[in-house]
Design a protein around this motif. Structure first.
Motif, PDB file in Angstrom:
ATOM      1  N   HIS A 191     -10.119 -11.504   3.966  1.00 21.40           N
ATOM      2  CA  HIS A 191      -9.526 -11.190   2.665  1.00 21.40           C
ATOM      3  C   HIS A 191      -8.282 -12.037   2.446  1.00 21.40           C
ATOM      4  O   HIS A 191      -7.529 -12.298   3.390  1.00 21.40           O
ATOM      5  CB  HIS A 191      -9.113  -9.715   2.607  1.00 21.40           C
ATOM      6  CG  HIS A 191     -10.243  -8.773   2.804  1.00 21.40           C
ATOM      7  ND1 HIS A 191     -10.835  -8.102   1.765  1.00 21.40           N
ATOM      8  CD2 HIS A 191     -10.909  -8.401   3.919  1.00 21.40           C
ATOM      9  CE1 HIS A 191     -11.806  -7.344   2.232  1.00 21.40           C
ATOM     10  NE2 HIS A 191     -11.877  -7.514   3.546  1.00 21.40           N
ATOM     11  N   TRP A 199     -18.131  -3.257  -3.702  1.00 18.10           N
ATOM     12  CA  TRP A 199     -17.087  -3.075  -2.696  1.00 18.10           C
ATOM     13  C   TRP A 199     -17.636  -3.355  -1.299  1.00 18.10           C
ATOM     14  O   TRP A 199     -17.016  -4.062  -0.501  1.00 18.10           O
ATOM     15  CB  TRP A 199     -16.514  -1.669  -2.789  1.00 18.10           C
ATOM     16  CG  TRP A 199     -15.478  -1.341  -1.770  1.00 18.10           C
ATOM     17  CD1 TRP A 199     -15.533  -0.333  -0.856  1.00 18.10           C
ATOM     18  CD2 TRP A 199     -14.223  -1.995  -1.543  1.00 18.10           C
ATOM     19  NE1 TRP A 199     -14.397  -0.318  -0.081  1.00 18.10           N
ATOM     20  CE2 TRP A 199     -13.576  -1.335  -0.478  1.00 18.10           C
ATOM     21  CE3 TRP A 199     -13.595  -3.095  -2.128  1.00 18.10           C
ATOM     22  CZ2 TRP A 199     -12.331  -1.728   0.009  1.00 18.10           C
ATOM     23  CZ3 TRP A 199     -12.352  -3.483  -1.644  1.00 18.10           C
ATOM     24  CH2 TRP A 199     -11.734  -2.810  -0.591  1.00 18.10           C
ATOM     25  N   ARG A 206      -4.332  -0.025   2.719  1.00 18.38           N
ATOM     26  CA  ARG A 206      -4.416  -1.281   1.979  1.00 18.38           C
ATOM     27  C   ARG A 206      -5.815  -1.463   1.390  1.00 18.38           C
ATOM     28  O   ARG A 206      -5.964  -1.916   0.261  1.00 18.38           O
ATOM     29  CB  ARG A 206      -4.047  -2.469   2.857  1.00 18.38           C
ATOM     30  CG  ARG A 206      -4.123  -3.779   2.049  1.00 18.38           C
ATOM     31  CD  ARG A 206      -3.363  -4.913   2.644  1.00 18.38           C
ATOM     32  NE  ARG A 206      -1.935  -4.721   2.513  1.00 18.38           N
ATOM     33  CZ  ARG A 206      -1.090  -4.599   3.544  1.00 18.38           C
ATOM     34  NH1 ARG A 206      -1.538  -4.663   4.779  1.00 18.38           N
ATOM     35  NH2 ARG A 206       0.197  -4.447   3.349  1.00 18.38           N
ATOM     36  N   SER A 215     -12.296 -12.098  -1.209  1.00 18.16           N
ATOM     37  CA  SER A 215     -12.725 -12.160   0.189  1.00 18.16           C
ATOM     38  C   SER A 215     -13.854 -13.174   0.324  1.00 18.16           C
ATOM     39  O   SER A 215     -14.509 -13.525  -0.662  1.00 18.16           O
ATOM     40  CB  SER A 215     -13.163 -10.787   0.708  1.00 18.16           C
ATOM     41  OG  SER A 215     -14.286 -10.310   0.017  1.00 18.16           O
ATOM     42  N   GLU A 261       0.531  -9.407  -2.953  1.00 22.08           N
ATOM     43  CA  GLU A 261       1.228  -8.162  -3.257  1.00 22.08           C
ATOM     44  C   GLU A 261       2.528  -8.479  -3.984  1.00 22.08           C
ATOM     45  O   GLU A 261       3.168  -9.498  -3.712  1.00 22.08           O
ATOM     46  CB  GLU A 261       1.531  -7.380  -1.977  1.00 22.08           C
ATOM     47  CG  GLU A 261       0.299  -6.832  -1.322  1.00 22.08           C
ATOM     48  CD  GLU A 261       0.609  -5.947  -0.119  1.00 22.08           C
ATOM     49  OE1 GLU A 261       1.788  -5.564   0.068  1.00 22.08           O
ATOM     50  OE2 GLU A 261      -0.339  -5.640   0.621  1.00 22.08           O
ATOM     51  N   HIS A 269      -6.797 -10.310  -5.390  1.00 19.02           N
ATOM     52  CA  HIS A 269      -7.585 -10.194  -4.163  1.00 19.02           C
ATOM     53  C   HIS A 269      -8.842 -11.035  -4.266  1.00 19.02           C
ATOM     54  O   HIS A 269      -9.380 -11.252  -5.351  1.00 19.02           O
ATOM     55  CB  HIS A 269      -8.000  -8.737  -3.937  1.00 19.02           C
ATOM     56  CG  HIS A 269      -8.978  -8.581  -2.813  1.00 19.02           C
ATOM     57  ND1 HIS A 269     -10.347  -8.646  -3.009  1.00 19.02           N
ATOM     58  CD2 HIS A 269      -8.793  -8.379  -1.488  1.00 19.02           C
ATOM     59  CE1 HIS A 269     -10.960  -8.481  -1.847  1.00 19.02           C
ATOM     60  NE2 HIS A 269     -10.039  -8.317  -0.898  1.00 19.02           N
ATOM     61  N   VAL A 322      -6.597  -2.103  -2.509  1.00 18.85           N
ATOM     62  CA  VAL A 322      -7.406  -3.222  -3.004  1.00 18.85           C
ATOM     63  C   VAL A 322      -8.537  -2.691  -3.872  1.00 18.85           C
ATOM     64  O   VAL A 322      -8.776  -3.189  -4.978  1.00 18.85           O
ATOM     65  CB  VAL A 322      -7.958  -4.078  -1.841  1.00 18.85           C
ATOM     66  CG1 VAL A 322      -9.015  -5.053  -2.340  1.00 18.85           C
ATOM     67  CG2 VAL A 322      -6.839  -4.828  -1.136  1.00 18.85           C
ATOM     68  N   ARG A 323      -9.238  -1.672  -3.384  1.00 11.69           N
ATOM     69  CA  ARG A 323     -10.360  -1.103  -4.144  1.00 11.69           C
ATOM     70  C   ARG A 323      -9.891  -0.577  -5.493  1.00 11.69           C
ATOM     71  O   ARG A 323     -10.544  -0.799  -6.519  1.00 11.69           O
ATOM     72  CB  ARG A 323     -11.046   0.009  -3.341  1.00 11.69           C
ATOM     73  CG  ARG A 323     -12.109   0.791  -4.116  1.00 11.69           C
ATOM     74  CD  ARG A 323     -13.335  -0.090  -4.418  1.00 11.69           C
ATOM     75  NE  ARG A 323     -14.220   0.496  -5.390  1.00 11.69           N
ATOM     76  CZ  ARG A 323     -15.332   1.182  -5.106  1.00 11.69           C
ATOM     77  NH1 ARG A 323     -15.690   1.381  -3.852  1.00 11.69           N
ATOM     78  NH2 ARG A 323     -16.083   1.644  -6.067  1.00 11.69           N
ATOM     79  N   VAL A 373      -0.947  -4.329  -4.824  1.00 10.25           N
ATOM     80  CA  VAL A 373      -1.901  -5.436  -4.800  1.00 10.25           C
ATOM     81  C   VAL A 373      -2.048  -6.000  -6.206  1.00 10.25           C
ATOM     82  O   VAL A 373      -2.405  -5.281  -7.149  1.00 10.25           O
ATOM     83  CB  VAL A 373      -3.268  -4.981  -4.249  1.00 10.25           C
ATOM     84  CG1 VAL A 373      -4.276  -6.123  -4.301  1.00 10.25           C
ATOM     85  CG2 VAL A 373      -3.129  -4.457  -2.825  1.00 10.25           C
ATOM     86  N   TRP A 426      -5.041 -11.758  -0.336  1.00 12.70           N
ATOM     87  CA  TRP A 426      -4.515 -10.931  -1.416  1.00 12.70           C
ATOM     88  C   TRP A 426      -3.030 -11.209  -1.607  1.00 12.70           C
ATOM     89  O   TRP A 426      -2.348 -11.707  -0.725  1.00 12.70           O
ATOM     90  CB  TRP A 426      -4.774  -9.446  -1.149  1.00 12.70           C
ATOM     91  CG  TRP A 426      -3.953  -8.821  -0.083  1.00 12.70           C
ATOM     92  CD1 TRP A 426      -2.806  -8.086  -0.234  1.00 12.70           C
ATOM     93  CD2 TRP A 426      -4.174  -8.885   1.335  1.00 12.70           C
ATOM     94  NE1 TRP A 426      -2.321  -7.685   0.977  1.00 12.70           N
ATOM     95  CE2 TRP A 426      -3.146  -8.144   1.961  1.00 12.70           C
ATOM     96  CE3 TRP A 426      -5.151  -9.475   2.139  1.00 12.70           C
ATOM     97  CZ2 TRP A 426      -3.065  -8.009   3.338  1.00 12.70           C
ATOM     98  CZ3 TRP A 426      -5.069  -9.334   3.509  1.00 12.70           C
ATOM     99  CH2 TRP A 426      -4.044  -8.602   4.089  1.00 12.70           C
TER     100      TRP A 426
END
Length: 180
Positions: free
Chosen positions: A46, A38, A17, A60, A50, A58, A21-22, A55, A48
């Motif tokens: 976080h 990052w 995951r 955080s 989906e 997002h 996200v990245r 994803v 997010w």
């Protein structure tokens, strides 16, 4: 599959995951999301969304230390807010921010973030206020003025608390890459 909103600390996301996200953030920022960006988004909570493609959005919130007028604050700092290109302008950023604000309200005296030109309208519409005072950082050589961050740093009182006064600077902790 409908959209599903999730909230969890970094350690619960797992490598797959986190990789997803990245990749979404890399695409959302057109390659302008660095390794330091990052790193800044990790270690907190976080939120997010989906969908059937993975994803879709997002953000955080991490803890940062901010000095202000002789006091050290624990601040909920928002990082890594992005929405996949095919899902923009559907309110997903607002849903992610609502979850991050809930975290800030429960754990910090106020929130802070550095807004891009594209993101500033979202934050202002949600009640985040442009910090009109001085922005500084406690760097390796001491306190340094960050004039380039003035005009893009937003703050939000948490849980009905008051924001610090603008007469004194917000002095953020130092970190590699973009300090804010």
């Amino acid at each position: 599959m409908t959209d599903s909103l999730h909230t969890a600390p970094t350690h619960e996301l797992g490598p797959e995951r986190l990789r997803a996200v990245r990749e979404m953030l890399d695409a959302a920022f057109g390659g302008g999301f660095s390794d330091e960006d990052w790193d800044h988004a990790l270690g907190g909570v976080h939120a997010w969304i989906e969908d059937e493609r993975g994803v879709a959005a997002h953000g955080s919130v991490i803890m940062r230390r901010v000095l202000h007028d002789g006091r050290s604050y624990r601040v909920g700092y928002v990082e890594g807010v992005g929405v996949r290109g095919d899902r923009r302008r559907e309110g997903l950023g607002g849903l992610v921010m609502a979850e991050l604000e809930r975290v800030i309200d429960g754990a910090y005296p106020f929130g802070a973030l550095s807004a891009s030109d594209d993101g500033a309208a979202l934050y202002a519409a949600r009640g985040w206020r442009l910090w009109e005072g001085r922005i500084e950082a406690l760097g390796p050589e001491g306190i340094v003025h960050l004039p380039e961050e003035e005009g893009s740093t937003y703050v939000r009182p948490a849980g009905g608390r008051r924001l610090p006064g603008r007469a004194a600077a917000l002095v953020f902790d130092w970190r590699d890459g973009d300090v804010l």
